[in-house]
Structure formats: C-alpha cells, structure tokens
Design a protein around this motif. Sequence first.
Motif, PDB file in Angstrom:
ATOM      1  N   MET A   1       0.854  -1.181   0.000  1.00  0.00           N
ATOM      2  CA  MET A   1       0.000   0.000   0.000  1.00  0.00           C
ATOM      3  C   MET A   1       0.899   1.243   0.000  1.00  0.00           C
ATOM      4  O   MET A   1       1.820   1.344   0.788  1.00  0.00           O
ATOM      5  CB  MET A   1      -0.890  -0.028   1.243  1.00  0.00           C
ATOM      6  CG  MET A   1      -1.859   1.112   1.311  1.00  0.00           C
ATOM      7  SD  MET A   1      -2.948   1.131   2.754  1.00  0.00           S
ATOM      8  CE  MET A   1      -3.609  -0.489   2.821  1.00  0.00           C
ATOM      9  N   ASP A   2       0.622   2.202  -0.870  1.00  0.00           N
ATOM     10  CA  ASP A   2       1.461   3.398  -0.935  1.00  0.00           C
ATOM     11  C   ASP A   2       1.047   4.419   0.131  1.00  0.00           C
ATOM     12  O   ASP A   2       0.019   4.275   0.787  1.00  0.00           O
ATOM     13  CB  ASP A   2       1.442   4.008  -2.333  1.00  0.00           C
ATOM     14  CG  ASP A   2       0.096   4.613  -2.718  1.00  0.00           C
ATOM     15  OD1 ASP A   2      -0.877   4.454  -1.964  1.00  0.00           O
ATOM     16  OD2 ASP A   2       0.014   5.257  -3.780  1.00  0.00           O
ATOM     17  N   GLN A   3       1.873   5.446   0.294  1.00  0.00           N
ATOM     18  CA  GLN A   3       1.649   6.437   1.354  1.00  0.00           C
ATOM     19  C   GLN A   3       0.334   7.185   1.183  1.00  0.00           C
ATOM     20  O   GLN A   3      -0.358   7.456   2.167  1.00  0.00           O
ATOM     21  CB  GLN A   3       2.798   7.442   1.391  1.00  0.00           C
ATOM     22  CG  GLN A   3       4.060   6.894   1.986  1.00  0.00           C
ATOM     23  CD  GLN A   3       5.145   7.949   2.052  1.00  0.00           C
ATOM     24  OE1 GLN A   3       5.135   8.932   1.313  1.00  0.00           O
ATOM     25  NE2 GLN A   3       6.095   7.751   2.948  1.00  0.00           N
TER      26      GLN A   3
ATOM     27  N   ILE B   1      -2.635   7.371   3.999  1.00  0.00           N
ATOM     28  CA  ILE B   1      -3.177   8.626   4.521  1.00  0.00           C
ATOM     29  C   ILE B   1      -4.690   8.658   4.342  1.00  0.00           C
ATOM     30  O   ILE B   1      -5.432   8.998   5.267  1.00  0.00           O
ATOM     31  CB  ILE B   1      -2.505   9.840   3.852  1.00  0.00           C
ATOM     32  CG1 ILE B   1      -1.032   9.914   4.272  1.00  0.00           C
ATOM     33  CG2 ILE B   1      -3.235  11.131   4.195  1.00  0.00           C
ATOM     34  CD1 ILE B   1      -0.212  10.898   3.478  1.00  0.00           C
ATOM     35  N   ALA B   2      -5.161   8.304   3.158  1.00  0.00           N
ATOM     36  CA  ALA B   2      -6.603   8.284   2.896  1.00  0.00           C
ATOM     37  C   ALA B   2      -7.317   7.326   3.842  1.00  0.00           C
ATOM     38  O   ALA B   2      -8.371   7.663   4.395  1.00  0.00           O
ATOM     39  CB  ALA B   2      -6.863   7.900   1.445  1.00  0.00           C
TER      40      ALA B   2
END
Length: 86
Positions: free
Chosen positions: A1-3, A7-8
């Motif tokens: 999972m990307d940053q 955050i979302a």
Amino acid sequence: MDQKQQIADRLKQSNNILVTVSNNPSVDQLSACIGLTLALNKLGKHATAVFSGNVPSTIEFLQPEKTIEKNTDSLRDFIICLLYTS
C-alpha cells in the motif's frame, strides 16, 4: 500500500482531526491548511486547524478567523498521528 492510500485510509477511520502547519508557513501552506480543514468538515469529520502566528493579509478572503484556532484550549484530549509524504 502506498503512502497516499495509507493517509486516505487513516483519514477515513478518524473522526476528530487536527490540522496544523510549521512555525513559519508559506501562504500556500496556510491556504492548504484552511482548505483541508474545510474539506474534511464537509466529509462529516470534525477537523480543527491550529496556527498561533500572524495570518498574512493576502489570504483574508479565505476568512481564516472562521477556520483557524489560535491555540488548542478549546480542544479536548486528542491523539496526534504524524503523516509525512515527500
């Protein structure tokens, strides 16, 4: 999972969100702080922006006094989660 996704996801899980900026923010940073706070509130979150410095007159049209608190006195206990993106 990307940053961005992390955050979302964290924002979706949160109900009370504190938005703040650095000690000497640019006009863009303060504008983003106001915009993010307003957007989060529109999404049904309880977002509060805090900045104790002087707000430049160039962003008075954004009515920062309606969005930005000068201190955290009006807030109850909250948990701070720092998210950093580059």
